[in-house]
Design a protein around this motif. Structure first.
Motif, mmCIF file in Angstrom:
data_model
loop_
_atom_site.group_PDB
_atom_site.id
_atom_site.type_symbol
_atom_site.label_atom_id
_atom_site.label_comp_id
_atom_site.label_asym_id
_atom_site.label_seq_id
_atom_site.Cartn_x
_atom_site.Cartn_y
_atom_site.Cartn_z
ATOM 1 N N LEU A 176 -19.895 37.837 -6.069
ATOM 2 C CA LEU A 176 -19.003 37.586 -7.202
ATOM 3 C C LEU A 176 -19.058 36.119 -7.605
ATOM 4 O O LEU A 176 -18.994 35.233 -6.751
ATOM 5 N N LYS A 177 -19.183 35.895 -8.910
ATOM 6 C CA LYS A 177 -19.049 34.551 -9.493
ATOM 7 C C LYS A 177 -18.193 34.700 -10.743
ATOM 8 O O LYS A 177 -18.702 35.063 -11.797
ATOM 9 N N SER A 178 -16.892 34.443 -10.623
ATOM 10 C CA SER A 178 -15.972 34.599 -11.741
ATOM 11 C C SER A 178 -15.592 33.226 -12.275
ATOM 12 O O SER A 178 -14.813 32.500 -11.632
ATOM 13 N N LYS A 203 -12.294 31.507 -11.218
ATOM 14 C CA LYS A 203 -12.781 30.427 -10.334
ATOM 15 C C LYS A 203 -12.967 30.929 -8.895
ATOM 16 O O LYS A 203 -12.693 30.219 -7.927
ATOM 17 N N VAL A 204 -13.441 32.161 -8.760
ATOM 18 C CA VAL A 204 -13.652 32.774 -7.449
ATOM 19 C C VAL A 204 -15.140 33.020 -7.232
ATOM 20 O O VAL A 204 -15.833 33.523 -8.129
ATOM 21 N N ILE A 205 -15.614 32.651 -6.061
ATOM 22 C CA ILE A 205 -16.986 32.909 -5.647
ATOM 23 C C ILE A 205 -16.942 33.596 -4.287
ATOM 24 O O ILE A 205 -16.204 33.173 -3.390
ATOM 25 N N PHE A 224 -14.289 31.970 -1.809
ATOM 26 C CA PHE A 224 -13.709 30.726 -2.302
ATOM 27 C C PHE A 224 -12.843 31.009 -3.522
ATOM 28 O O PHE A 224 -13.251 31.745 -4.420
ATOM 29 N N ASN A 225 -11.657 30.414 -3.566
ATOM 30 C CA ASN A 225 -10.851 30.369 -4.782
ATOM 31 C C ASN A 225 -10.709 28.903 -5.179
ATOM 32 O O ASN A 225 -9.914 28.166 -4.592
ATOM 33 N N PHE A 226 -11.494 28.505 -6.171
ATOM 34 C CA PHE A 226 -11.498 27.112 -6.616
ATOM 35 C C PHE A 226 -10.452 26.830 -7.695
ATOM 36 O O PHE A 226 -10.364 25.695 -8.167
ATOM 37 N N HIS A 227 -9.681 27.837 -8.093
ATOM 38 C CA HIS A 227 -8.724 27.604 -9.176
ATOM 39 C C HIS A 227 -7.675 26.579 -8.737
ATOM 40 O O HIS A 227 -7.146 26.666 -7.626
ATOM 41 N N VAL A 241 -10.656 28.529 0.984
ATOM 42 C CA VAL A 241 -11.828 29.320 1.355
ATOM 43 C C VAL A 241 -11.490 30.111 2.612
ATOM 44 O O VAL A 241 -10.738 29.631 3.483
ATOM 45 N N GLN A 242 -12.013 31.319 2.701
ATOM 46 C CA GLN A 242 -11.856 32.158 3.881
ATOM 47 C C GLN A 242 -13.231 32.638 4.331
ATOM 48 O O GLN A 242 -14.089 32.943 3.504
ATOM 49 N N VAL A 243 -13.413 32.696 5.642
ATOM 50 C CA VAL A 243 -14.664 33.181 6.223
ATOM 51 C C VAL A 243 -14.341 34.407 7.059
ATOM 52 O O VAL A 243 -13.498 34.350 7.960
ATOM 53 N N LEU A 244 -15.015 35.511 6.759
ATOM 54 C CA LEU A 244 -14.759 36.773 7.439
ATOM 55 C C LEU A 244 -16.013 37.262 8.161
ATOM 56 O O LEU A 244 -17.135 36.924 7.755
#
Length: 209
Positions: A7-9, A13-15, A26-29, A94-97
């Motif tokens: 996803l690249k929104s 602002k989410v990748i 990632f939520n860069f907003h 950012v979250q890593v799963l």
């Protein structure tokens, strides 16, 4: 190594992308947070958060603890991927799963005879205590010490990471020489050994008995 950008929104602002066994979100907003945000991925199994930038140790607000304690169940596919999960995405995080099954088994910590020999005042493994840390009210605190027995290891079955210090008689600290604060750190389940003059290496050791 497997890599795929899910996803690249630009609007949100989410990748989100897969790399190896890891899933990064990632939520860069700068101000928008999202509840139950659906994100596609390739794995049809529960996913668990093992690292996020909102943790208290990084100066965050610890809003994502649920994802550490509870896996995200797999849902129907979206974003052109066969499966998906729904997550809470605070702004600027950012979250890593990873797959939940990879976090099972806990952390097993061995101490090598070499480390004992290089530590002044230590005659045997039974002289050592291990002090795990935990985050409470935004502060890192030490839990009560756990005695390292003659078998030479401790098994923390409920942990998938560990930050700790090692002490000897009289509470004398045996610091990790590779960290600035002297603490030993393990970031993923498995077997590890405190070795040499004070560092952590991957892999356990043969046990006695």
């Amino acid at each position: 190594e497997h890599q795929y950008v899910t996803l690249k929104s630009n609007e949100d602002k989410v990748i989100a992308f897969e790399r190896g066994e890891l899933f990064f979100v990632f939520n860069f907003h700068p101000c928008n947070s999202y509840n139950d945000y659906g994100i596609g991925l390739s794995w049809n199994e529960p996913m668990r958060c093992v690292l996020d930038s909102d943790e208290a140790r990084f100066g965050g607000q610890s809003r994502l603890e649920h994802g550490h304690a509870n896996p995200f169940p797999p849902l129907d596919g979206i974003n052109g991927r066969p499966h998906s999960i729904k997550m809470y995405l605070p702004s600027r995080t950012v979250q890593v799963l990873v797959k939940d099954r990879l976090t099972q088994g806990g952390v097993k910590i061995f101490v090598s005879p070499e480390f004992v020999a290089n530590s002044d005042g230590i005659e045997s493994l039974a002289d050592l205590d291990l002090h795990l840390t935990a985050w409470q009210d935004g502060k890192q605190v030490f839990l009560p010490p756990t005695k390292l027995g003659p078998e030479g290891f401790l098994h923390f079955e409920g942990n998938f990471d560990a930050t700790f210090k090692v002490t000897g008689p009289g509470g004398k600290e045996m610091p990790c020489l590779s960290s600035k604060d002297g603490l030993f750190r393990i970031y993923f389940p498995g077997e590890y050994t405190v070795a040499g003059s004070g560092y952590v290496k991957v892999g356990g050791m043969p046990t006695t008995g």
